[in-house]
Design an enzyme around this catalytic site. Structure first.
Site, PDB file in Angstrom:
ATOM      1  N   CYS A  46       0.839  -1.183   0.000  1.00 32.54           N
ATOM      2  CA  CYS A  46       0.000   0.000   0.000  1.00 32.54           C
ATOM      3  C   CYS A  46       0.881   1.242   0.000  1.00 32.54           C
ATOM      4  O   CYS A  46       2.106   1.170  -0.093  1.00 32.54           O
ATOM      5  CB  CYS A  46      -0.904   0.022   1.237  1.00 32.54           C
ATOM      6  SG  CYS A  46      -1.884  -1.475   1.454  1.00 32.54           S
TER       7      CYS A  46
ATOM      8  N   LEU B 170      -4.138  -9.458   1.343  1.00 30.25           N
ATOM      9  CA  LEU B 170      -4.720 -10.343   2.348  1.00 30.25           C
ATOM     10  C   LEU B 170      -6.019  -9.726   2.854  1.00 30.25           C
ATOM     11  O   LEU B 170      -6.067  -8.524   3.112  1.00 30.25           O
ATOM     12  CB  LEU B 170      -3.757 -10.530   3.527  1.00 30.25           C
ATOM     13  CG  LEU B 170      -2.517 -11.396   3.297  1.00 30.25           C
ATOM     14  CD1 LEU B 170      -1.642 -11.388   4.537  1.00 30.25           C
ATOM     15  CD2 LEU B 170      -2.918 -12.828   2.942  1.00 30.25           C
TER      16      LEU B 170
ATOM     17  N   ASP C 277      -3.304  -8.950   8.266  1.00 28.01           N
ATOM     18  CA  ASP C 277      -2.161  -8.788   9.163  1.00 28.01           C
ATOM     19  C   ASP C 277      -2.171  -7.435   9.848  1.00 28.01           C
ATOM     20  O   ASP C 277      -1.566  -7.259  10.910  1.00 28.01           O
ATOM     21  CB  ASP C 277      -0.836  -9.014   8.423  1.00 28.01           C
ATOM     22  CG  ASP C 277      -0.741  -8.255   7.112  1.00 28.01           C
ATOM     23  OD1 ASP C 277      -1.702  -7.566   6.741  1.00 28.01           O
ATOM     24  OD2 ASP C 277       0.311  -8.366   6.444  1.00 28.01           O
TER      25      ASP C 277
ATOM     26  N   ILE D 110      12.213 -10.778 -18.947  1.00 22.23           N
ATOM     27  CA  ILE D 110      12.300 -10.030 -20.193  1.00 22.23           C
ATOM     28  C   ILE D 110      13.677 -10.255 -20.791  1.00 22.23           C
ATOM     29  O   ILE D 110      14.644 -10.559 -20.086  1.00 22.23           O
ATOM     30  CB  ILE D 110      12.047  -8.520 -20.012  1.00 22.23           C
ATOM     31  CG1 ILE D 110      13.071  -7.909 -19.074  1.00 22.23           C
ATOM     32  CG2 ILE D 110      10.638  -8.257 -19.533  1.00 22.23           C
ATOM     33  CD1 ILE D 110      13.071  -6.392 -19.101  1.00 22.23           C
TER      34      ILE D 110
END
Length: 648
Positions: A2, A54, A99, A301
């Site tokens: 986040c 999660l 969590d 790649i």
């Protein structure tokens, strides 16, 4: 994964609006959800952008308030052992299985420092204690997740990226010329500095606490507190070496790696792994596959330019392990199209050119998964960098010679440009021993020439990790402040030069370059990356190994290779080490020349007032002539100038 941000120190009816604006700047880090929590009388605001990994339900929403109402948290990262922590906590009624909720319960039960010590994971945390009116900021042990903070006009700002801080009206944005000087030295701005005056990076393995009353004192000095020390781990490990056999060590390493990977494969969204075909990523993927009932999704790649392509090796490893493999061969114009994005992605000057392929492989992976495991960290833990051989060998063979003679040898090495040396080595490659076969040997010989006239072996390391050797000559009015690399009092007391170099890389190059590169590139496409080799239990085991289990018979990462050879044939792995890079030197003389020329214009450089343009132009002219490869030096300047023009 986040983005978090917020502030402390202002009481305003517009706090929620400002906090929301700061969080919006981090949309790419968390496109799934957002939230703001404010306590206007206390002058505190917490804001969050969520990438759901999660507990995809609303029970995982942040900012999250503890059941008692005392604590409020915004959290970026993952706690891999949170289910075990739940079992150790007093029985409670859990609202979900995130969590974040586990962390809140741990803080209430055990306190901040004890909870951080018990947590296994990667994280950046902002926690507000409503009872004591105290803000806590914390960062994971190795620095996988970023966290900036600092006082601006009497307000303490913090956030995952600088763009969030810029969105606050108190932000000043004065460029720190000393940090710019360090940037030219390293191609990144090292902890604790940032490119802005008054803004710092929270060091890995630390937390800091600020009381609301301190905010009223306006810009009080904040001292981060260590809850875990890489230095202590290194010293304790080397003082208590592993005493088992080679086979015992191999079994123990595979066990601790398996434990880490098992924990990091926990997700409620699709998960995969980067695979270069090298030792580190191949080991991670091999151990993932042993624990997965279905083929692991792997991504790589490739480039068509010789010396820069590992895709064929990755394909062979993937075929052997039976993974679901996706590869993409990148055309030069596709890679070059990433360059305009870099200053926005990295948010402060950052000039490791492998940022380009890292972004491209992250973008490829994000088309298929939300989480990708990475093999980063193996070089620092198990002795993978060529400099670990170079520094010791150079000093042993040349240290007894007078400095003047070593300078003369350096002059001989630089009479031929790197491209010519590459051609020479290719002609005689079959006659050379394996430990002398390098990708792009010409560049390495020129780098060797730069560090020959040193006084001690530590200066060899210093030279090998430096770009501009005299950056204060380039940056106007800039000085070079101390860092962990220049302050010997911060070095780990370990018995040999190689381990000292590995320690310094672990606390500097790893968090400030490697992990920064991966975090920003991946989060730029909303992809969570996890680094199982950097589980602190793996690190603690690695530091208890004798050097002969890391470097043996001219071979790097010896023990890690033995684990890998249990799963992948040795002949599939054995080849010269190849960096994850691009043909930057060629591109700057070709398709990127006009772009670079505009940024390196002497008049523009002088007008901006940060650099002495003539010294940069000399390097540019010499590079264009083909006499020298100054691409890494010039990339530092180009990345700063591109960043400055976007943000200032």
């Amino acid at each position: 994964m986040c983005g978090i941000t917020g502030f402390l120190g202002t009481s305003s009816s517009g706090s929620a609006v400002v906090a929301d604006r700061m969080a919006s700047a981090l949309y790419h880090r968390g496109p799934d959800d957002s939230g703001v929590w404010v306590d206007e009388p206390a002058g505190v605001a917490l804001a969050h952008r969520r990438l759901s990994i999660l507990d995809l339900s609303p029970a995982g929403h942040q900012p999250m308030v503890s059941p008692s109402g005392r604590y409020v948290i915004v959290f970026n990262g993952e706690i891999y052992n949170h289910l075990e922590l739940r079992e150790a906590l007093p029985d409670g009624k859990w609202r979900g299985h995130s969590d974040t909720e586990t962390l809140l319960a741990a803080f209430e039960c055990w306190g901040v420092e004890a909870s951080l010590k018990k947590s296994v994971g990667m994280f950046a945390i902002a926690l507000w204690d409503r009872e004591s009116r105290t803000l806590t900021l914390g960062r994971d042990r190795l620095g996988e997740k970023p966290l900036y903070y600092g006082w601006q006009n009497g307000v303490l700002l913090f956030g995952s990226e600088l763009k969030a801080l810029r969105a606050h009206p108190a932000f000043q944005g004065v460029i720190n010329r000393d940090a710019l000087t360090l940037f030219l030295r390293h191609n990144y701005v090292p902890v604790p500095y940032s490119i802005y005056r008054g803004i710092n990076k929270l060091p890995p393995g630390t937390f800091l606490q600020v009381n609301a009353s301190a905010a009223l004192a306006s810009s009080s000095v904040i001292h981060p507190v260590s809850y875990w020390s890489a230095r202590e781990v290194a010293e304790i490990g080397q003082a208590n070496l592993f005493r088992g056999s080679d086979n015992d060590a191999c079994e123990a390493l595979e066990a601790v790696l398996g434990q880490s990977i098992r924990g990091q494969m926990l997700a409620d969204v699709p998960l995969g792994a980067f695979l270069s075909g090298g030792i580190d990523s191949s080991t991670v993927v091999a151990l993932m596959q042993t624990q997965s009932k279905r083929p692991v999704k792997t991504f790589t790649i490739g480039f068509n330019e010789a010396g820069y392509n590992e895709a064929e090796h990755a394909h062979a490893v993937a075929r052997h392990l039976g993974t679901e493999h996706t590869e993409l061969y990148v055309k030069p114009e596709e890679a070059q199209a990433v360059i305009p994005l870099l200053s926005g992605l990295y948010d402060e000057p950052f000039a490791d050119s492998s940022q380009i392929p890292t972004y491209l492989v992250s973008r490829l992976a994000r088309e298929h998964v939300t989480v990708s495991l990475s093999g980063d960290g193996g070089d620092e833990l198990f002795g993978g960098y060529n400099r670990y051989f170079w520094a010791q060998n150079i000093w042993r063979r040349l240290g007894w010679l007078p400095q003047s003679l070593r300078a003369a040898v350096a002059g001989v090495l630089t009479t031929l440009p790197p491209t010519t040396w590459n051609s020479v080595f290719r002609k005689f490659e079959r006659m050379l021993p394996a430990n002398l076969r390098y990708a792009n040997p010409g560049d390495k010989l020129h780098k060797l020439a730069e560090i020959l006239a040193v006084r001690n072996p530590e200066e060899i390391y210093w030279g090998l990790v430096s770009h501009w050797k005299q950056p204060t000559q380039i940056v106007k009015y800039g000085t070079e402040p101390p860092t962990v690399l220049t302050d010997a009092s911060q070095w780990a007391n370990v018995p040999d030069l190689t381990h000292r170099m590995m320690y310094l890389d672990t606390v500097s190059y790893l968090p400030d370059d490697i992990l920064t590169k991966v975090d920003r590139a991946a989060m730029g496409v909303s992809l969570e990356t996890r680094v199982p080799l950097l589980d602190h239990r793996v690190l603690e085991f690695a530091w208890a190994l004798p050097l002969t289990m890391k470097l043996r018979d001219g071979q790097s990462k010896w023990l890690l290779r033995q684990v890998l050879y249990r799963h992948v044939p040795q002949e599939m792995i054995e080849r010269p080490k190849m960096g994850f890079g691009i043909p930057l030197d060629v591109w700057l003389r070709g398709p990127l020349r006009s772009w670079a020329e505009e940024l390196l214009n002497a008049s523009s450089l002088e007008t901006s007032g940060y650099f002495r343009a003539s010294l940069i132009r000399d390097k540019w002219d010499e590079h264009l002539s083909g006499r020298r490869n100054w691409s890494y030096y010039l990339w530092d300047i180009l990345m700063f100038e591109a960043w400055r023009r976007q943000w200032h």
